[in-house]
Structures are given as C-alpha cells and as structure tokens.
Scaffold this motif. Structure first.
Motif, PDB file in Angstrom:
ATOM      1  N   LEU A 134     -71.539 -53.196  30.821  1.00  0.00           N
ATOM      2  CA  LEU A 134     -70.774 -53.246  29.571  1.00  0.00           C
ATOM      3  C   LEU A 134     -71.415 -52.326  28.541  1.00  0.00           C
ATOM      4  O   LEU A 134     -70.713 -51.590  27.816  1.00  0.00           O
ATOM      5  N   ASP A 135     -72.737 -52.344  28.449  1.00  0.00           N
ATOM      6  CA  ASP A 135     -73.437 -51.448  27.523  1.00  0.00           C
ATOM      7  C   ASP A 135     -73.146 -49.987  27.860  1.00  0.00           C
ATOM      8  O   ASP A 135     -72.975 -49.150  26.964  1.00  0.00           O
ATOM      9  N   LEU A 136     -73.096 -49.675  29.145  1.00  0.00           N
ATOM     10  CA  LEU A 136     -72.782 -48.301  29.558  1.00  0.00           C
ATOM     11  C   LEU A 136     -71.376 -47.911  29.116  1.00  0.00           C
ATOM     12  O   LEU A 136     -71.150 -46.797  28.608  1.00  0.00           O
ATOM     13  N   ALA A 137     -70.420 -48.821  29.291  1.00  0.00           N
ATOM     14  CA  ALA A 137     -69.046 -48.545  28.850  1.00  0.00           C
ATOM     15  C   ALA A 137     -68.993 -48.370  27.334  1.00  0.00           C
ATOM     16  O   ALA A 137     -68.261 -47.512  26.818  1.00  0.00           O
ATOM     17  N   LEU A 138     -69.780 -49.174  26.614  1.00  0.00           N
ATOM     18  CA  LEU A 138     -69.828 -49.042  25.156  1.00  0.00           C
ATOM     19  C   LEU A 138     -70.413 -47.705  24.747  1.00  0.00           C
ATOM     20  O   LEU A 138     -69.973 -47.094  23.759  1.00  0.00           O
ATOM     21  N   ASP A 139     -71.417 -47.231  25.470  1.00  0.00           N
ATOM     22  CA  ASP A 139     -71.975 -45.901  25.185  1.00  0.00           C
ATOM     23  C   ASP A 139     -70.889 -44.835  25.314  1.00  0.00           C
ATOM     24  O   ASP A 139     -70.769 -43.949  24.456  1.00  0.00           O
ATOM     25  N   ARG A 140     -70.118 -44.929  26.367  1.00  0.00           N
ATOM     26  CA  ARG A 140     -69.064 -43.931  26.595  1.00  0.00           C
ATOM     27  C   ARG A 140     -67.956 -44.045  25.561  1.00  0.00           C
ATOM     28  O   ARG A 140     -67.427 -43.029  25.090  1.00  0.00           O
ATOM     29  N   LEU A 141     -67.601 -45.278  25.202  1.00  0.00           N
ATOM     30  CA  LEU A 141     -66.569 -45.472  24.178  1.00  0.00           C
ATOM     31  C   LEU A 141     -67.047 -44.925  22.839  1.00  0.00           C
ATOM     32  O   LEU A 141     -66.291 -44.245  22.129  1.00  0.00           O
ATOM     33  N   SER A 142     -68.284 -45.215  22.465  1.00  0.00           N
ATOM     34  CA  SER A 142     -68.826 -44.728  21.192  1.00  0.00           C
ATOM     35  C   SER A 142     -68.867 -43.205  21.163  1.00  0.00           C
ATOM     36  O   SER A 142     -68.595 -42.587  20.129  1.00  0.00           O
ATOM     37  N   ALA A 143     -69.209 -42.588  22.308  1.00  0.00           N
ATOM     38  CA  ALA A 143     -69.247 -41.126  22.370  1.00  0.00           C
ATOM     39  C   ALA A 143     -67.858 -40.536  22.153  1.00  0.00           C
ATOM     40  O   ALA A 143     -67.685 -39.548  21.425  1.00  0.00           O
ATOM     41  N   MET A 144     -66.851 -41.155  22.774  1.00  0.00           N
ATOM     42  CA  MET A 144     -65.484 -40.666  22.629  1.00  0.00           C
ATOM     43  C   MET A 144     -64.996 -40.848  21.194  1.00  0.00           C
ATOM     44  O   MET A 144     -64.366 -39.958  20.615  1.00  0.00           O
ATOM     45  N   ARG A 145     -65.290 -42.011  20.628  1.00  0.00           N
ATOM     46  CA  ARG A 145     -64.915 -42.253  19.231  1.00  0.00           C
ATOM     47  C   ARG A 145     -65.653 -41.301  18.299  1.00  0.00           C
ATOM     48  O   ARG A 145     -65.117 -40.851  17.286  1.00  0.00           O
ATOM     49  N   GLY A 146     -66.897 -40.974  18.649  1.00  0.00           N
ATOM     50  CA  GLY A 146     -67.661 -40.035  17.837  1.00  0.00           C
ATOM     51  C   GLY A 146     -67.061 -38.640  17.852  1.00  0.00           C
ATOM     52  O   GLY A 146     -67.002 -37.966  16.819  1.00  0.00           O
ATOM     53  N   ASP A 147     -66.606 -38.199  19.030  1.00  0.00           N
ATOM     54  CA  ASP A 147     -65.960 -36.885  19.128  1.00  0.00           C
ATOM     55  C   ASP A 147     -64.703 -36.843  18.268  1.00  0.00           C
ATOM     56  O   ASP A 147     -64.438 -35.855  17.563  1.00  0.00           O
ATOM     57  N   GLU A 148     -63.928 -37.915  18.336  1.00  0.00           N
ATOM     58  CA  GLU A 148     -62.721 -37.972  17.510  1.00  0.00           C
ATOM     59  C   GLU A 148     -63.094 -37.981  16.032  1.00  0.00           C
ATOM     60  O   GLU A 148     -62.458 -37.319  15.207  1.00  0.00           O
ATOM     61  N   GLY A 149     -64.159 -38.715  15.697  1.00  0.00           N
ATOM     62  CA  GLY A 149     -64.590 -38.794  14.306  1.00  0.00           C
ATOM     63  C   GLY A 149     -64.985 -37.443  13.740  1.00  0.00           C
ATOM     64  O   GLY A 149     -64.683 -37.128  12.577  1.00  0.00           O
ATOM     65  N   GLU A 150     -65.651 -36.611  14.554  1.00  0.00           N
ATOM     66  CA  GLU A 150     -66.044 -35.285  14.077  1.00  0.00           C
ATOM     67  C   GLU A 150     -64.828 -34.432  13.733  1.00  0.00           C
ATOM     68  O   GLU A 150     -64.827 -33.700  12.737  1.00  0.00           O
TER      69      GLU A 150
END
Length: 290
Positions: A134-150
C-alpha cells in the motif's frame, strides 16, 4: 489531485493487488473496498492514507487471491460420536452392515473439505507485506499527483502574472491622475451650478471631493498587489496549498468587484472585467490542486 496507482505483491500462496484512484475534492474522502476477512486492515489503511494525502476523493481497492488451494478434511466430532452412539445402542436391529469410512463420509455433516487456515503468525506476516505494498502504491500516486501539480502551478503562475499586469494597468490609468480628477470635479461642479445657480459652488466642490475620495481605488489596488505576492509565495514554498489559494482567489474577486463598482472610467471597468475572468479561471485551476 488526480492520479492512479497500482501495486502487486505475493507471499507463499497469496497474491494481492492495490489500486488507488484519486480525483478532485474540497476535502479528503476515502472509499475503501477491502475483501471479505480483511476488515481488520481498515484502520491502518486509513491511517496511512491520511498521513500521505490531504485533499481529494480517493478510491482504494484491495484484492487478495490464493495462488494455490490447500484443502483439509474437517470432521464434526460431535456428529460422528452421535452416529457411533446410535449404532451402538441399536446394534444390528435396523441394519447388520458394519459402518465404513465411505459410509461415514457420505453422511451429511460428518466431514467436509475446506480451505486450510493459516496460523496467526503467518497472517500477520502477510498483512504486513500487504500494507508495505500500500505504501508503494501511495508513493506512485503521490508522484503522479505531483507531476500534475507542477503543470497546474505553471498555469497558476501565468494567471497570477496576468492579474498583476491588469492591476498595474488599472493603477496607471490616466483617469486616476490628480489633474484629471481635479478637472473632472470642476466640470461636474460647473455643470451643477449652471443648472441650479442658487447652489453654493464651494459646498458642491467639497461634496464632490468627498465622493471622489470614497471612489478612490488605491486601497483595492494595494490589496490586490499584496494578494499577488502572497499567492506567489504559496506556490514557491511547495506542499499542499489549495485551500489557502482558494481563500486568496475569493479576496482577488472581492477587491475586483469593488474596483468595478467604484470605476468611472471605461478602461478601468474593462480591465476589472478581464480581471474577473482571469480570477474565475484561477479558481477553477485551484480546485485541481491539493
């Protein structure tokens, strides 16, 4: 706040998959779908999600499957003993055939095959590994959300630049020059005195100056500039800032409405209306930001 992530894992005969989907939301809302028998994981799952996310509607799904089946024969001891007791009590009165294993297994409720249960220690190990994924999936989700945020930050920065430019245009409009204001006041007083000679021109002029002072938009311009600086600071510092930017957008809109209501120049009104358009676009983009 939009994103999707997936992670998979396995241990011994278990295989599992996490899928996380995130869309825009004013607050933080989780919708969990856990398989039967995994309800004990819900509290820890929510804790880990809350620790990593602060905004958005997040759908979380966990699936667990058995890579191989391990059956065991379970005997209902009470039912078996009841049958044996009945056989001993009745003897051969009803049936002189002896009881066989095949006969016992054919009786409903005596024995059945079912999935073998793991030890508590094995279940704890499996659950720990599932939560690690689950933590690994959260890392990937946060990275994707971060790209969108930029990407959104880049859009918001351009909109803030446009708000600042329009504010400067309003501040520099010739209608706000002291000489222009004085000439306009003189014309208005002269027009009133001409229409009604009995009126006191000095009193009219004093009243006109008072109205002009109330109509001055310098305070609104100063506050717009301050909000522009605050918005840029929020974007530069990083981290979740959607709610605070949303508040600034409301303040942008409040000052712009006041400028439009006070305006006595076509150019200022036009710039104010364009400001409102840019601010609306700014608020729409903020809804996508954590």
């Amino acid at each position: 706040m939009t994103g999707f992530a997936r992670s998979e894992g396995h241990w011994q005969r278990y295989r599992w998959t996490w899928e996380l989907r995130s869309v825009n939301g004013k607050g933080l809302d989780f919708r969990l779908r856990l398989p039967q028998g995994s309800d004990h994981l819900e509290s820890e799952v929510r804790k880990r999600l809350s620790g990593r996310l602060s905004r958005g509607n997040v759908q979380v799904a966990l699936s667990i499957a058995l890579a191989e089946s391990r059956l065991e024969l379970v005997v209902n001891e009470a039912a078996l003993q009841a049958v044996l007791d009945l056989k001993a009590r009745l003897g051969d009165a009803l049936d002189d055939r002896p009881l066989t294993m095949e006969g016992l297994l054919g009786m409903r409720g005596i024995a059945e095959f079912r999935e073998a249960e793991d030890s508590d220690e094995a279940i704890e190990t499996r659950d720990r590994m599932i939560l690690d994924d689950l933590d690994l999936a959260l890392d990937r989700l946060s990275a994707m959300r971060g790209d969108e945020g930029e990407k959104i930050v880049a859009i918001l920065s351009r909109q803030i630049d446009r708000i600042e430019t329009l504010t400067e245009m309003i501040a520099a409009d010739p209608s706000r020059a002291p000489a222009t204001i004085a000439a306009r006041l003189s014309e208005e007083v002269a027009r009133l005195v001409e229409a009604a000679p009995a009126l006191d021109s000095e009193r009219l002029y004093a009243e006109a100056v008072l109205l002009a002072t109330k109509a001055d938009i310098q305070e609104e311009i100063d506050r717009l500039n301050a909000h522009v600086a605050a918005a840029r600071a929020l974007l530069q510092q990083g981290g979740p800032c959607g709610r605070r930017l949303d508040f600034l957008a409301q303040e942008f809109n409040r000052e712009t409405n006041t400028i439009c209501s006070k305006s006595n120049a076509v150019a200022v009104t036009a710039a104010g209306l364009e400001l409102k358009t840019v601010i609306d676009q700014f608020r729409e983009q903020i809804q996508n930001l954590e």
